[in-house]
Design a protein around this motif. Structure first.
Motif, PDB file in Angstrom:
ATOM      1  N   GLY A   3     -21.471 -26.390  21.884  1.00  0.00           N
ATOM      2  CA  GLY A   3     -22.904 -26.646  21.953  1.00  0.00           C
ATOM      3  C   GLY A   3     -23.277 -28.000  21.391  1.00  0.00           C
ATOM      4  O   GLY A   3     -24.116 -28.716  21.953  1.00  0.00           O
TER       5      GLY A   3
ATOM      6  N   GLY B  90     -24.623 -30.970  23.608  1.00  0.00           N
ATOM      7  CA  GLY B  90     -25.944 -31.399  23.180  1.00  0.00           C
ATOM      8  C   GLY B  90     -26.023 -32.902  22.992  1.00  0.00           C
ATOM      9  O   GLY B  90     -26.999 -33.540  23.393  1.00  0.00           O
TER      10      GLY B  90
ATOM     11  N   ASP C  32     -29.856 -32.356  24.869  1.00  0.00           N
ATOM     12  CA  ASP C  32     -30.464 -31.054  24.573  1.00  0.00           C
ATOM     13  C   ASP C  32     -29.936 -30.557  23.234  1.00  0.00           C
ATOM     14  O   ASP C  32     -28.909 -29.882  23.164  1.00  0.00           O
ATOM     15  CB  ASP C  32     -30.145 -30.063  25.684  1.00  0.00           C
ATOM     16  CG  ASP C  32     -30.880 -28.737  25.511  1.00  0.00           C
ATOM     17  OD1 ASP C  32     -31.482 -28.537  24.443  1.00  0.00           O
ATOM     18  OD2 ASP C  32     -30.848 -27.913  26.439  1.00  0.00           O
TER      19      ASP C  32
ATOM     20  N   HIS D 219     -24.878 -23.858  26.074  1.00  0.00           N
ATOM     21  CA  HIS D 219     -25.990 -24.222  26.949  1.00  0.00           C
ATOM     22  C   HIS D 219     -25.796 -23.560  28.321  1.00  0.00           C
ATOM     23  O   HIS D 219     -24.691 -23.598  28.888  1.00  0.00           O
ATOM     24  CB  HIS D 219     -26.035 -25.738  27.174  1.00  0.00           C
ATOM     25  CG  HIS D 219     -26.424 -26.532  25.977  1.00  0.00           C
ATOM     26  ND1 HIS D 219     -25.574 -26.725  24.912  1.00  0.00           N
ATOM     27  CD2 HIS D 219     -27.573 -27.209  25.684  1.00  0.00           C
ATOM     28  CE1 HIS D 219     -26.186 -27.493  24.014  1.00  0.00           C
ATOM     29  NE2 HIS D 219     -27.397 -27.793  24.451  1.00  0.00           N
TER      30      HIS D 219
ATOM     31  N   HIS E 206     -28.063 -24.038  19.854  1.00  0.00           N
ATOM     32  CA  HIS E 206     -26.762 -24.446  20.385  1.00  0.00           C
ATOM     33  C   HIS E 206     -25.884 -25.175  19.372  1.00  0.00           C
ATOM     34  O   HIS E 206     -24.706 -25.398  19.638  1.00  0.00           O
ATOM     35  CB  HIS E 206     -26.952 -25.372  21.592  1.00  0.00           C
ATOM     36  CG  HIS E 206     -27.752 -24.778  22.705  1.00  0.00           C
ATOM     37  ND1 HIS E 206     -27.371 -23.644  23.370  1.00  0.00           N
ATOM     38  CD2 HIS E 206     -28.924 -25.178  23.262  1.00  0.00           C
ATOM     39  CE1 HIS E 206     -28.265 -23.357  24.310  1.00  0.00           C
ATOM     40  NE2 HIS E 206     -29.213 -24.270  24.260  1.00  0.00           N
TER      41      HIS E 206
END
Length: 279
Positions: free
Chosen positions: A180, A184, A189, A211, A194
């Motif tokens: 994650g 990310g 994101d 994700h 996450h």
């Protein structure tokens, strides 16, 4: 990517002051960015972590990353009714109308299309469109869920249990606990659910979760990275990290399931071009 950090911080600070409830309020205006440049380093990192063998044309799922900064700006606006922190991606539909190349400079448009009640809270549909010379080249419709207590909405959408039958296995993936965080950083994101078990627990998850867009991208890369022009996926259950999952497929259908048989993702893909998504 560093320019997203202030937006993420703003969204986190504003989230406690937003009421995650269904309301027929006006949604934020359309945001557009012209001549968006592809960061070749970010593109290469995205291809590596998702398993795409090449970057030209752009992977089917990559324009979602290009549009993420605009989507973040929409979701951090004061008029956006849902808290950014803790939003869960529940489904996505992507259509590629023509191939995008790394040297293309598309115009990106992002807007929130609809709010609707969900049995676990409120969902919003975010639309991202990429155009070249005014012609629609790529579009996605994503739904995000803000979880909160509900009064048992009778009209809340319940997704049918399609894909619950096990499809033939295609591949097995060992997903590390830091997946994650790695995705990310690549995608921008940086939702806390996450990133780390401690931050995920603040939102009701026992540990960090993968994700949904990574899971979908990995499926597309595994199954048909060059041929698919349309995919639809429902993120049915979180993938708790670390994990070992199975990618399975038959015909146009695919799924990701855990070692216990739990279905995490169901989807369909096609190589034909369906009608343009509504605007």
């Amino acid at each position: 990517m560093t320019s997203l950090v202030p937006l993420l911080a703003l969204g986190a600070l504003a989230s406690p002051f937003k009421r995650a409830i269904f309301a027929p309020a006006a949604l934020p205006v359309v945001l557009t960015a012209g001549h968006v440049r592809v960061d070749l380093g970010q593109l290469a990192a995205y291809a590596r972590i998702c398993g795409f063998p090449c970057t030209d044309p752009l992977p089917l799922t990559y324009p979602h990353v290009l549009g993420f900064p605009l989507a973040l700006r929409v979701m951090t606006r004061r008029a956006f009714p849902l808290p950014l922190t803790g939003l869960v991606h529940t489904s996505v539909s992507i259509t590629r109308h023509r191939a995008l190349r790394p040297d293309d400079r598309p115009e990106l448009t992002v807007y929130a299309a609809a709010l609707r009640p969900h049995r676990r809270g409120t969902e919003v549909t975010m639309v991202t469109e990429a155009r070249l010379a005014g012609a629609l080249a790529w579009a996605s419709h994503s739904t995000y869920l803000a979880r909160h207590r509900t009064a048992g909405n009778s009209d809340a959408p319940h997704r049918p249990p399609s894909g619950s039958d096990a499809l033939p296995a295609v591949a097995s993936w060992d997903l590390p606990g830091n997946l994650g965080r790695r995705y990310g950083v690549t995608s921008g994101d940086l939702n806390p659910i996450h990133l780390h078990p401690l931050t995920a627990r603040l939102f009701g998850f026992p540990c960090a979760i993968a994700h949904g867009m990574w899971t979908l991208a990995r499926c597309v890369a595994q199954l048909d990275p060059a041929d698919a022009t349309h995919v639809r996926a429902d993120f049915r259950a979180p993938v708790l990290l670390p994990a070992t999952v199975t990618c399975a497929a038959a015909g146009d259908a695919f799924q990701v399931r855990g070692q216990d048989g739990r279905i995490h993702l169901t989807g369909t893909r096609s190589a034909h071009r369906p009608g343009s998504p509504p605007r």
